[in-house]
Design a protein around this motif. Structure first.
Motif, PDB file in Angstrom:
ATOM      1  N   MET A   1      43.593 -15.670  -0.032  1.00 43.30           N
ATOM      2  CA  MET A   1      43.854 -15.104   1.279  1.00 43.30           C
ATOM      3  C   MET A   1      42.946 -13.885   1.480  1.00 43.30           C
ATOM      4  N   GLN A   2      42.358 -13.815   2.646  1.00 38.84           N
ATOM      5  CA  GLN A   2      41.477 -12.699   2.980  1.00 38.84           C
ATOM      6  C   GLN A   2      42.294 -11.402   3.109  1.00 38.84           C
ATOM      7  N   PRO A   3      41.705 -10.254   2.786  1.00 34.19           N
ATOM      8  CA  PRO A   3      42.422  -8.975   2.901  1.00 34.19           C
ATOM      9  C   PRO A   3      42.948  -8.710   4.321  1.00 34.19           C
ATOM     10  N   PHE A   4      42.140  -9.040   5.336  1.00 34.28           N
ATOM     11  CA  PHE A   4      42.590  -8.831   6.715  1.00 34.28           C
ATOM     12  C   PHE A   4      43.841  -9.664   6.997  1.00 34.28           C
ATOM     13  N   THR A   5      43.846 -10.905   6.589  1.00 25.73           N
ATOM     14  CA  THR A   5      44.996 -11.783   6.805  1.00 25.73           C
ATOM     15  C   THR A   5      46.229 -11.233   6.102  1.00 25.73           C
ATOM     16  N   ALA A   6      46.069 -10.800   4.874  1.00 28.05           N
ATOM     17  CA  ALA A   6      47.194 -10.241   4.116  1.00 28.05           C
ATOM     18  C   ALA A   6      47.751  -9.001   4.802  1.00 28.05           C
ATOM     19  N   ARG A   7      46.863  -8.168   5.313  1.00 28.64           N
ATOM     20  CA  ARG A   7      47.302  -6.941   5.994  1.00 28.64           C
ATOM     21  C   ARG A   7      48.032  -7.275   7.298  1.00 28.64           C
ATOM     22  N   GLY A  31      42.600  -3.109  10.387  1.00 29.66           N
ATOM     23  CA  GLY A  31      41.224  -2.755  10.097  1.00 29.66           C
ATOM     24  C   GLY A  31      40.157  -3.470  10.890  1.00 29.66           C
ATOM     25  N   SER A  32      40.555  -4.239  11.902  1.00 33.15           N
ATOM     26  CA  SER A  32      39.581  -4.954  12.722  1.00 33.15           C
ATOM     27  C   SER A  32      39.975  -4.808  14.194  1.00 33.15           C
ATOM     28  N   PRO A  33      39.589  -3.691  14.829  1.00 35.48           N
ATOM     29  CA  PRO A  33      40.014  -3.413  16.204  1.00 35.48           C
ATOM     30  C   PRO A  33      39.692  -4.508  17.220  1.00 35.48           C
ATOM     31  N   ARG A  34      38.715  -5.347  16.917  1.00 31.63           N
ATOM     32  CA  ARG A  34      38.359  -6.411  17.849  1.00 31.63           C
ATOM     33  C   ARG A  34      38.874  -7.772  17.371  1.00 31.63           C
ATOM     34  N   GLY A  35      39.854  -7.769  16.492  1.00 35.90           N
ATOM     35  CA  GLY A  35      40.332  -9.003  15.883  1.00 35.90           C
ATOM     36  C   GLY A  35      41.612  -9.572  16.456  1.00 35.90           C
TER      37      GLY A  35
END
Length: 107
Positions: A1-7, A31-35
């Motif tokens: 799992m990607q860190p962004f997904t986990a967060r 951590g990804s304002p445009r996500g």
């Protein structure tokens, strides 16, 4: 799992009953304002597996973003059962119900 997904999963799991967060807000916190669209995909694919409170995530206007009538009605029902009220335009007053994880954790 990607860190962004986990967060993202961690953030969504922390939204308390009676509060909501927006897709963009969750993306920024993770951590990804445009996500925001990534958050949508994560919710769509992992909500059931991770038992996410998916109904507590709305768009930036405080609206239910689901297009399917049955799913949108179910989300509204779940939110109302938690005490969240909608205004006459069908929006949630975000100034009242928006959850701010970092601010509320500091209190």
């Amino acid at each position: 799992m990607q860190p962004f997904t986990a967060r993202v999963l961690q953030i969504i799991l922390l939204i308390p009953e009676g509060k909501v967060m927006t897709y963009g807000q969750i993306a920024a916190e993770a951590g990804s304002p445009r996500g925001a669209r990534q958050v949508v995909r994560i919710l769509h694919t992992l909500s059931q597996k991770h038992r996410l409170p998916w109904h507590r995530v709305v768009n930036r206007l405080g609206e239910i973003a689901l297009q399917e009538d049955e799913s949108a009605s179910l989300q509204r029902l779940y939110l109302e059962e938690e005490g969240i009220q909608f205004n006459a335009n069908g929006r949630i007053p975000l100034d009242q119900y928006l959850y701010h994880p970092q601010t509320e954790a500091e209190e």
